[in-house]
Design an enzyme around this catalytic site. Structure first.
Site, PDB file in Angstrom:
ATOM      1  N   GLY A  43       0.755  -1.266   0.027  1.00  0.00           N
ATOM      2  CA  GLY A  43       0.092  -0.132  -0.167  1.00  0.00           C
ATOM      3  C   GLY A  43       0.999   1.248  -0.035  1.00  0.00           C
ATOM      4  O   GLY A  43       2.071   1.138  -0.278  1.00  0.00           O
ATOM      5  N   VAL A  48       4.128  -5.449   2.787  1.00  0.00           N
ATOM      6  CA  VAL A  48       3.963  -6.407   3.729  1.00  0.00           C
ATOM      7  C   VAL A  48       4.522  -7.804   3.059  1.00  0.00           C
ATOM      8  O   VAL A  48       4.159  -8.259   1.836  1.00  0.00           O
ATOM      9  CB  VAL A  48       2.474  -6.800   4.190  1.00  0.00           C
ATOM     10  CG1 VAL A  48       2.348  -7.740   5.162  1.00  0.00           C
ATOM     11  CG2 VAL A  48       2.034  -5.330   4.656  1.00  0.00           C
ATOM     12  N   LYS A  63       5.628  -5.471   7.973  1.00  0.00           N
ATOM     13  CA  LYS A  63       5.376  -4.393   7.222  1.00  0.00           C
ATOM     14  C   LYS A  63       6.658  -3.383   7.077  1.00  0.00           C
ATOM     15  O   LYS A  63       6.967  -2.793   8.197  1.00  0.00           O
ATOM     16  CB  LYS A  63       4.165  -3.764   7.752  1.00  0.00           C
ATOM     17  CG  LYS A  63       3.641  -2.198   6.945  1.00  0.00           C
ATOM     18  CD  LYS A  63       2.182  -1.643   7.565  1.00  0.00           C
ATOM     19  CE  LYS A  63       1.858  -0.611   6.663  1.00  0.00           C
ATOM     20  NZ  LYS A  63       0.420  -0.142   7.200  1.00  0.00           N
ATOM     21  N   ASP A 160      -9.974   3.312   8.087  1.00  0.00           N
ATOM     22  CA  ASP A 160      -9.881   2.813   6.631  1.00  0.00           C
ATOM     23  C   ASP A 160     -10.662   1.265   6.780  1.00  0.00           C
ATOM     24  O   ASP A 160     -10.169   0.560   5.986  1.00  0.00           O
ATOM     25  CB  ASP A 160      -8.326   2.462   6.368  1.00  0.00           C
ATOM     26  CG  ASP A 160      -8.449   2.326   4.894  1.00  0.00           C
ATOM     27  OD1 ASP A 160      -8.901   2.531   4.258  1.00  0.00           O
ATOM     28  OD2 ASP A 160      -7.245   1.754   4.526  1.00  0.00           O
TER      29      ASP A 160
END
Length: 714
Positions: A43, A48, A63, A160
């Site tokens: 992202g 990740v 991450k 989110d």
């Protein structure tokens, strides 16, 4: 994070082939504790990876901060704050964050719980009709409310929440993922907040979050409603056009109407429909107050069958299918008509009122008492005959100028019967077969690329073409801006190059893809350029600055075609994975999709406005309504002619070229062949319509580009 689902959201796991610079399987991190195995997704905040924790001998998810952001203090602080916030959370339905690692000479990263399973977005995609049943979702939503209530009690707002962040492990247990942009609803919204204004996924954020308001638990409840809306209907509340304006001002279509629009069936309890619409209220005061209130309303919603859960240690089953669309009922046989002279008797008013209160109609105040048990007054017979005559006359009138509507999208195509094209200009001088052609809005400028890595651009009224020479592999795909100002080209050298046509000046070299560039398209106003690649990625660039608007992984495998909508508000793509997907060009949010399985093995092409898609398989041509996500019409070329190229023009014209040099013109609305002519002496390798549909450009293996002008057929 999840792994192990081959149909996971392409925005997350679909980029598993993309590896950040400096990261590779086997790399040791955390002073040798973690060994990278493979990427799981990425992202804006990082990538990740699945890794092995060599100390505990168990899998872990890492991450990592992108190497390009190593010197970005803001990105580093975001990663550290994500760890600090998320470590406060310890709940069975929330992915556990272990620690933040920042060692000298290493990329900063977060270690977290690894979940092997699937996210709800991927599960919905492969479910029957693309929706999940309420009986399946009910226990999952109950657990989600538990997780949100806990996070909110700890002072955190997720910000989110969306289906791809709702994970199910192998036991069917919900895991809420990605508190990466979570915010405190107790601390002052000050330092660092401005960088996060409007963060989140637009299709699911509240108007307040979109405008950068102070984080509130109400934002998560709005996102919960938007997510549930999509899981039950197959699309988010707002999925086309200007999303931001709709989120602020428009009322979502009721779920029952949305299902009907897309031809889907799903049993949704009335209480849940009302709950979803309450969560999507523009005014936070009209939404449920807490996640506990949402949970209570879920518990109170009636559902007949027992919810499906996974057996312990079992394999995740397919969710229960919504009931199939009901078969059309056979019309009941009309009673035998017997003409009688009725005798009218007035019923007492009190009796009539009682009858009406029990379900009768006011008309039952008057009753015909016939002489037989099954009789109909003679007047009604004449009335029925008159109505039948009106219906017949109406249908005959409709045949005068028929339209061909699609009940799902409302698309209509005119009844083409006599369009025909004649040769306007023949353009020679190419040394090798033509691989691509492109044409401006009205056909004043056109371009052709050849296998000798050159392209020629002709002004229709001019005589001498402008020749552009590229490096190896360029000019395999072309696009020319609507005004003829810019020529874009791509090929196996991974980059997109853009020239100013009139001065033949190379203006931009865009590092678009990690593999070959496979398709290009300008927006209708020429202000944006979209590219698709062999790597499955879609990139959108601002013109003429060349700044990247957005880039995302769109398909598992090469992107075969790309087109902008007529208003530039969406981008449609077709991938080798046989999926057509529609995206928001500024953020890569997927607005819709459908499958063209086994129907797109040959040539493909979008209309200039992205509303229609033509695909081929051998001799068969299929035209798809992109907005309606359905087959519009299909037909086969005559005499076993294998389709080598296809193009879709204005008002539903379709052109196809075959391996023997013939070009055929079709009406998409009816599948009728309007014209056949010998276009080239060898295979017609590429075709393109001008946006206004008045010109067709063809390129062939005979090294010739031809321009055909539209006229009226016989």
């Amino acid at each position: 994070m999840t792994e192990g689902d081959s149909n996971a959201d392409p925005v997350t796991e679909g980029e598993s082939t993309h590896i950040l610079t400096g990261l590779y399987p086997g790399l040791k991190l955390g002073a040798g504790r973690y060994s990278l195995l493979k990427p799981l997704g990425h992202g804006g905040a990082g990538e990740v990876w699945l890794a092995t924790d060599t100390v505990l001998s168990e899998p872990s998810a890492l991450k990592l901060l992108p190497p390009a952001k190593e010197g970005d203090i803001g990105a580093f602080e975001d990663l550290r704050q994500e760890t600090r916030r998320s470590r406060r959370l310890s709940h069975p339905n929330i992915i556990r964050i272990y620690d933040f690692h920042n060692l000298p000479g290493e990329i900063p990263f977060i270690s977290m719980e690894y979940v092997k399973g699937v996210n709800l977005d991927a599960l919905r995609e492969r479910a029957p009709q693309g929706v999940l049943s309420w009986e399946f979702l009910r226990p999952i939503l109950r657990d989600l409310c538990e997780a949100l209530a806990y996070a909110h009690s700890e002072g955190l707002v997720h910000r989110d929440l969306k289906p791809s962040n709702l994970l199910l492990n192998e036991k069917g247990q919900l895991k809420l993922a990605d508190f990466g942009i979570a915010a405190s609803c107790r601390e002052p919204y000050g330092r660092g907040a401005e960088r996060h204004r409007g963060w989140g996924t637009p299709a699911y954020v509240s108007p307040q979050q979109l405008d950068g308001g102070v984080p509130s638990t109400s934002d998560d409840l709005y996102s919960l409603g938007a997510s549930l809306y999509e899981l039950l209907t197959g699309v988010p509340p707002f999925f086309e056009g200007e999303l931001e304006i709709q989120i602020r001002l428009a009322t979502p279509q009721p779920m029952a109407e949305r299902l009907q629009r897309f031809g889907r069936v799903n049993e949704i309890p009335a209480g849940i429909s009302a709950l979803v619409m309450d969560c999507l209220a523009k005014d936070p005061a009209r939404r449920p107050i807490t996640a506990r209130e949402v949970q209570q309303r879920i518990e109170n919603a009636f559902v007949a069958p027992k919810s499906q859960r996974l057996p312990a240690g079992g394999v995740l089953p397919a969710p229960p299918a919504p009931p199939p669309p009901p078969a059309p009922a056979k019309p009941a046989a009309l009673p035998r008509l017997t003409a009688v002279k009725p005798t009218l008797t007035r019923k007492p008013r009190t009796g009539g009122t009682a009858a009406a209160s029990k379900g009768g109609s006011p008309d039952s105040l008057y009753r015909a008492e016939p002489r037989s048990a099954r009789t109909v007054p003679l007047g009604w017979i004449f009335l029925l005959l008159g109505l039948a005559a009106l219906v017949w006359v109406g249908r005959q009138a409709m045949k005068v100028e028929p339209r061909i509507p699609n009940a799902v999208s409302g698309l209509e195509l005119p009844p083409l019967t006599n369009a025909a094209f004649t040769l306007e200009r023949e353009l020679t001088g190419n040394k090798d077969p033509i691989t691509a052609v492109a044409v401006t809005r009205t056909g004043e400028w056109l371009a052709g690329g050849a296998t000798d890595h050159t392209a020629r651009v002709w002004e229709l009224e001019g005589k001498t073409p402008k020749t552009f020479v590229g490096d190896g592999g360029l000019f395999e795909v072309l696009a020319i801006s609507p005004s003829g100002t810019w020529l874009a080209a791509g090929g196996v050298n991974h980059a997109v190059k853009v020239w100013e046509v009139k001065r033949r000046l190379l203006q931009l070299t865009l590092p678009a893809h990690s593999n070959a560039v496979t398709c290009l398209a300008f927006s209708p106003d020429g202000g944006a350029l979209a590219s698709g690649g062999q790597d499955g990625k879609i990139s959108v660039w601002n013109m003429p600055t060349g700044l990247s608007n957005s880039a995302w992984s769109g398909h598992r495998g090469p992107v075969r075609a790309v087109a902008f909508a007529s208003d530039g508000a969406s981008v449609a793509t077709l991938g080798r994975d046989e999926m057509v997907r529609v995206w928001h060009p500024r953020n890569g949010v997927r607005l819709g999709e459908f499958s063209v399985t086994n129907q797109a093995t040959g040539a493909v092409g979008f209309s200039a406005d992205g509303s229609l898609l033509a695909t081929s398989r051998g001799t068969e041509i299929v035209v798809w309504d992109v907005r309606g996500r359905s087959v519009w019409r299909r037909w086969s070329a005559p005499d076993g002619a294998v389709v080598a190229s296809v193009a879709v023009g204005a008002d539903g014209l379709v052109a196809s070229g075959d391996r023997h040099g013939e070009i055929m013109l079709w009406a998409a609305g009816s599948g009728r062949r309007l014209q056949t002519w010998a276009g080239h002496s060898d295979e017609v390798s590429t075709l393109a319509f001008s946006s206004d549909g008045q010109r067709l450009v063809s390129g062939g293996a005979d090294r010739v580009v031809k321009v055909w002008r539209r006229g009226e057929g016989p």
